[in-house]
Design an enzyme around this catalytic site. Structure first.
Site, short mmCIF file in Angstrom:
data_model
loop_
_atom_site.label_atom_id
_atom_site.label_comp_id
_atom_site.label_asym_id
_atom_site.label_seq_id
_atom_site.Cartn_x
_atom_site.Cartn_y
_atom_site.Cartn_z
N LYS A 69 0.84 -1.19 0.00
CA LYS A 69 0.00 0.00 0.00
C LYS A 69 0.88 1.24 0.00
O LYS A 69 1.86 1.32 0.75
CB LYS A 69 -0.92 0.04 1.22
CG LYS A 69 -1.85 1.27 1.22
CD LYS A 69 -2.85 1.25 2.36
CE LYS A 69 -2.24 1.71 3.65
NZ LYS A 69 -3.25 1.90 4.73
N ARG A 113 -10.23 -1.10 7.17
CA ARG A 113 -9.33 -2.02 7.87
C ARG A 113 -8.91 -1.44 9.21
O ARG A 113 -8.69 -2.15 10.18
CB ARG A 113 -8.16 -2.44 7.00
CG ARG A 113 -7.12 -1.41 6.59
CD ARG A 113 -6.18 -1.02 7.69
NE ARG A 113 -4.87 -0.64 7.24
CZ ARG A 113 -4.05 0.12 7.95
NH1 ARG A 113 -4.44 0.65 9.12
NH2 ARG A 113 -2.84 0.38 7.50
N GLN A 141 -12.51 8.09 9.93
CA GLN A 141 -12.14 7.06 10.89
C GLN A 141 -13.16 6.94 12.02
O GLN A 141 -13.45 5.85 12.50
CB GLN A 141 -10.76 7.34 11.46
CG GLN A 141 -9.67 6.56 10.80
CD GLN A 141 -10.01 5.09 10.66
OE1 GLN A 141 -10.37 4.42 11.62
NE2 GLN A 141 -9.91 4.58 9.44
N ASP A 162 -16.05 16.50 18.53
CA ASP A 162 -15.09 16.99 17.55
C ASP A 162 -14.76 18.44 17.89
O ASP A 162 -15.60 19.16 18.45
CB ASP A 162 -15.67 16.90 16.13
CG ASP A 162 -14.61 17.05 15.05
OD1 ASP A 162 -14.11 16.01 14.57
OD2 ASP A 162 -14.25 18.19 14.71
N SER A 299 -2.99 1.45 18.18
CA SER A 299 -2.72 1.03 16.82
C SER A 299 -1.98 2.13 16.06
O SER A 299 -2.34 3.30 16.15
CB SER A 299 -4.04 0.72 16.10
OG SER A 299 -3.82 0.47 14.73
#
Length: 328
Positions: A69, A113, A141, A162, A299
């Site tokens: 990618k 993903r 996301q 936000d 992550s």
């Protein structure tokens, strides 16, 4: 001949359930030693506040998938160019010959993903009775993270916060009917954190968004948005209080400011990392051990997630006759 899959093709072919299955298996194969995955190479583009990344991987075992990618991260894109912050393309190769199998839009694949990784983490680390999730960051996301949380746990209410309140209101209006749950835009960040069973940080913040003291016992946190050594969404107290699970130890210690900065401060050591998500998936180490435990999945994003998801997409496209054959 290679198969070309557009953004529209990817969106049509890839439900969150398929993305989560692909990513879960990728993490399992990583833990079993079946993945070859160099650290991503990064090219900063400071003149345009951008970053270009190359992420190759080979996954053996039952997946047997090879790909690359190329992804760009440009935080100014939404406001300056009406483009996504993250733009990506994925090349999938035949692992037997190296020949190209498919070239596909990687922007939605990346969003899915990454959401899927959060969903897999919630499946193994969040309390089974988790019902309330707070999303920090109303971007792409934030959307796929909520989709995945709902796939992993019986979510009935979500708060969204936000820095731009109008984005939260737009998010709520879109996601509530899509997921069939209550979605509440909020500017009361403390309440949203204190009421949450799952907190997802999926923002562009460079500094901690909330104090860790607000977290109640039993909360699970997904730290998704930051992926450089000098930026973080989570404060040291959050990390110190939590059972910390990462996608890959080497990558987290090289790229995750949420982990690196507390280590530099002396608040934790590398030993504070309980392990990798794949180790939990593979049954090599335990996940959550009590209802009161605070858990954190940090992550930075791994190429195995992209390659496993691309391989799943390629199979689905062939089964359904989707995509365009192109000579290269």
């Amino acid at each position: 001949m290679a198969l070309l899959l557009t953004r529209q093709d990817v969106e049509m072919l890839l439900p969150m359930s398929e993305a989560m299955a692909a990513v879960e298996e990728a993490f399992r194969q990583l833990a079993l030693g079946q993945a070859v995955m160099p650290l991503r190479s990064a090219i900063p583009v400071p003149a345009h506040n951008g970053l270009n990344l190359a992420m190759p991987a080979y996954i053996g075992g039952d997946l047997d998938a090879l790909g690359l990618k190329v992804v760009s991260v440009y935080p100014d894109n939404p406001t300056r160019y009406n483009l996504p912050t993250v733009i990506a393309t994925v090349l999938l190769n035949d692992p037997r010959t190296g020949a190209p199998l498919a070239l596909m839009d990687g922007t939605w694949l990346t969003a899915m993903r990454t959401g899927a990784a959060g969903g897999v983490a919630a499946k193994y680390l969040a309390r089974p009775d988790a019902e309330v999730v707070t999303i920090l960051g109303a971007g792409v996301q934030g959307r796929t993270q909520l989709m995945a949380a709902c796939a992993a746990r019986p979510i009935r209410r979500a708060y969204v916060y936000d820095a731009l309140p109008e984005r939260s209101r737009t998010y709520a209006a879109e996601m509530a009917p899509k997921l069939g749950i209550e979605v509440i835009p909020t500017e009361d960040l403390e309440r949203a954190i204190r009421e949450a069973d799952i907190v997802v940080a999926a923002s562009n913040a460079h500094e901690p968004i909330f104090p860790g003291a607000w977290l109640r016992p039993g909360t699970h946190i997904n730290g998704i948005g930051s992926h450089t050594p000098t930026t973080r969404e989570l404060d040291t107290e959050t990390v110190r209080r939590a059972l910390v699970v990462v996608d890959q130890r080497e990558a987290a210690l090289a790229e995750a400011g949420d982990i690196i900065l507390p280590i530099r401060e002396g608040a934790i050591t590398e030993a504070h990392i309980h392990g990798e998500l794949g180790q939990i998936v593979a049954g090599q180490i335990p996940g959550r051990t009590s209802p009161e435990q605070i858990t954190l999945f940090k992550s930075v994003g791994l190429a195995i997630q992209d390659v496993s998801t691309a391989a799943r997409l390629y199979r689905l496209a062939r089964e359904r006759g989707v995509g365009q054959e192109i000579p290269l």
